[in-house]
Design a protein around this motif. Structure first.
Motif, PDB file in Angstrom:
ATOM      1  N   LEU A  47      47.933   2.318  58.678  1.00  0.00           N
ATOM      2  CA  LEU A  47      48.166   0.879  58.653  1.00  0.00           C
ATOM      3  C   LEU A  47      47.264   0.275  57.574  1.00  0.00           C
ATOM      4  CD1 LEU A  47      48.139   0.265  62.516  1.00  0.00           C
ATOM      5  CD2 LEU A  47      50.135   0.520  61.032  1.00  0.00           C
ATOM      6  N   PRO A  48      47.794  -0.610  56.731  1.00  0.00           N
ATOM      7  CA  PRO A  48      47.004  -1.111  55.596  1.00  0.00           C
ATOM      8  C   PRO A  48      45.825  -1.997  55.982  1.00  0.00           C
ATOM      9  CG  PRO A  48      49.111  -2.262  55.738  1.00  0.00           C
ATOM     10  CD  PRO A  48      49.147  -1.155  56.756  1.00  0.00           C
ATOM     11  N   PHE A  49      45.831  -2.575  57.162  1.00  0.00           N
ATOM     12  CA  PHE A  49      44.803  -3.543  57.544  1.00  0.00           C
ATOM     13  C   PHE A  49      43.732  -2.967  58.468  1.00  0.00           C
ATOM     14  CE2 PHE A  49      48.646  -3.866  60.048  1.00  0.00           C
ATOM     15  CZ  PHE A  49      48.178  -3.680  61.341  1.00  0.00           C
ATOM     16  N   THR A  50      43.773  -1.647  58.719  1.00  0.00           N
ATOM     17  CA  THR A  50      42.776  -1.021  59.586  1.00  0.00           C
ATOM     18  C   THR A  50      42.530   0.422  59.148  1.00  0.00           C
ATOM     19  OG1 THR A  50      42.254  -0.375  61.878  1.00  0.00           O
ATOM     20  CG2 THR A  50      44.583  -0.418  61.264  1.00  0.00           C
ATOM     21  N   PRO A  51      41.290   0.896  59.301  1.00  0.00           N
ATOM     22  CA  PRO A  51      41.027   2.301  58.975  1.00  0.00           C
ATOM     23  C   PRO A  51      41.494   3.271  60.070  1.00  0.00           C
ATOM     24  CG  PRO A  51      39.007   1.213  59.665  1.00  0.00           C
ATOM     25  CD  PRO A  51      40.069   0.159  59.619  1.00  0.00           C
ATOM     26  N   VAL A  52      42.012   2.742  61.167  1.00  0.00           N
ATOM     27  CA  VAL A  52      42.475   3.569  62.283  1.00  0.00           C
ATOM     28  C   VAL A  52      44.005   3.665  62.220  1.00  0.00           C
ATOM     29  CG1 VAL A  52      42.495   3.859  64.791  1.00  0.00           C
ATOM     30  CG2 VAL A  52      40.536   2.759  63.684  1.00  0.00           C
ATOM     31  N   VAL A 163      36.415 -10.370  67.190  1.00  0.00           N
ATOM     32  CA  VAL A 163      37.852 -10.647  67.087  1.00  0.00           C
ATOM     33  C   VAL A 163      38.476  -9.771  65.997  1.00  0.00           C
ATOM     34  CG1 VAL A 163      39.567 -12.407  66.504  1.00  0.00           C
ATOM     35  CG2 VAL A 163      37.648 -12.990  67.997  1.00  0.00           C
ATOM     36  N   GLY A 164      37.785  -9.625  64.879  1.00  0.00           N
ATOM     37  CA  GLY A 164      38.278  -8.780  63.797  1.00  0.00           C
ATOM     38  C   GLY A 164      38.375  -7.323  64.202  1.00  0.00           C
ATOM     39  N   ILE A 165      37.380  -6.858  64.930  1.00  0.00           N
ATOM     40  CA  ILE A 165      37.377  -5.461  65.393  1.00  0.00           C
ATOM     41  C   ILE A 165      38.537  -5.229  66.357  1.00  0.00           C
ATOM     42  CG2 ILE A 165      36.080  -3.773  66.763  1.00  0.00           C
ATOM     43  CD1 ILE A 165      33.521  -5.165  65.548  1.00  0.00           C
ATOM     44  N   ILE A 166      38.755  -6.153  67.279  1.00  0.00           N
ATOM     45  CA  ILE A 166      39.873  -6.035  68.221  1.00  0.00           C
ATOM     46  C   ILE A 166      41.206  -6.103  67.472  1.00  0.00           C
ATOM     47  CG2 ILE A 166      41.060  -7.214  70.130  1.00  0.00           C
ATOM     48  CD1 ILE A 166      38.228  -7.910  71.215  1.00  0.00           C
ATOM     49  N   SER A 167      41.269  -6.946  66.453  1.00  0.00           N
ATOM     50  CA  SER A 167      42.496  -7.058  65.650  1.00  0.00           C
ATOM     51  C   SER A 167      42.804  -5.774  64.884  1.00  0.00           C
ATOM     52  CB  SER A 167      42.365  -8.219  64.661  1.00  0.00           C
ATOM     53  OG  SER A 167      42.255  -9.435  65.347  1.00  0.00           O
ATOM     54  N   MET A 168      41.762  -5.027  64.520  1.00  0.00           N
ATOM     55  CA  MET A 168      41.972  -3.777  63.781  1.00  0.00           C
ATOM     56  C   MET A 168      42.094  -2.560  64.690  1.00  0.00           C
ATOM     57  SD  MET A 168      39.655  -3.844  60.374  1.00  0.00           S
ATOM     58  CE  MET A 168      38.236  -4.758  60.899  1.00  0.00           C
ATOM     59  N   GLY A 169      41.377  -2.562  65.822  1.00  0.00           N
ATOM     60  CA  GLY A 169      41.275  -1.358  66.633  1.00  0.00           C
ATOM     61  C   GLY A 169      42.006  -1.359  67.955  1.00  0.00           C
TER      62      GLY A 169
END
Length: 196
Positions: A47-52, A163-169
């Protein structure tokens, strides 16, 4: 009716043999399930918006607890994690070592232990199994999010809010987790015997 009885007896026999297996056989089964997790990790969608990335691992992790039980399901995930951290290239994308998604590996152990404990050799209805699979999916996200936050803030020097971490992970994986939980519940319903 007779076919159902034969299938049920077969399922009970498989789980009875698993419980009575020798230590070397249990280790071999745990290593085999770890290898299956490694294969499932290669089914991935970056996914382009998260390293996971999205992977097929969660489905296999949930089934590890069903197939091996509370103790050996967790041990199989520990084998997967330790060998991957020391160099076996079976993490997503045929990688190894530490990365942004390492916290999820610890979550795999916790999820397999939970599912193994809750189902250990006995089926329940689909709704209960589905609920258990969803709980296990949530459990594996907790250390995953903690590690991802630490990784982003300390290793990559990219300060990120909760919030950013939850949005990515977490948020990008909700639909996939629900689907994989449903598939794992359906598989568990077929695999597990109706009585201990």
């Amino acid at each position: 009716m007779q076919i159902t009885s034969v299938l049920e007896k077969s399922r009970q026999e498989v789980f009875l043999r698993r419980a009575r297996a020798s230590l070397p056989l249990k280790i071999a089964m745990a290593a085999g399930v770890a290898a299956l997790i490694g294969l499932a990790a290669q089914v991935r969608l970056p996914l382009p918006f998260t390293p996971v990335p999205l992977t097929g691992q969660t489905f296999a992790v949930l089934l590890a607890g069903v197939l091996l039980g509370r103790k050996w399901g967790g041990i199989s995930m520990a084998i997967y994690m330790v060998l991957g951290l020391v160099g076996v290239p079976w993490f997503n994308g045929a990688t190894s070592g530490f990365g942004a998604s390492c916290g999820y590996l610890l979550g795999f152990i916790l999820a397999a232990l939970f599912i193994g404990r809750m189902t250990d050799g006995k089926a329940a209805g689909f709704a209960k199994l589905f609920g258990l699979m969803l709980c296990a999916s949530l459990i594996l996200h907790i250390p995953g999010l903690i590690w991802l936050g630490a990784w982003l803030n300390l290793v990559t020097a990219s300060p990120t809010s909760i919030v950013g971490i939850i949005s990515m992970g977490f948020i990008p994986f909700i639909a996939g987790d629900i689907l994989k939980a449903a598939m794992a519940a359906a598989a568990a319903r077929v695999i597990l015997p109706k009585s201990r």
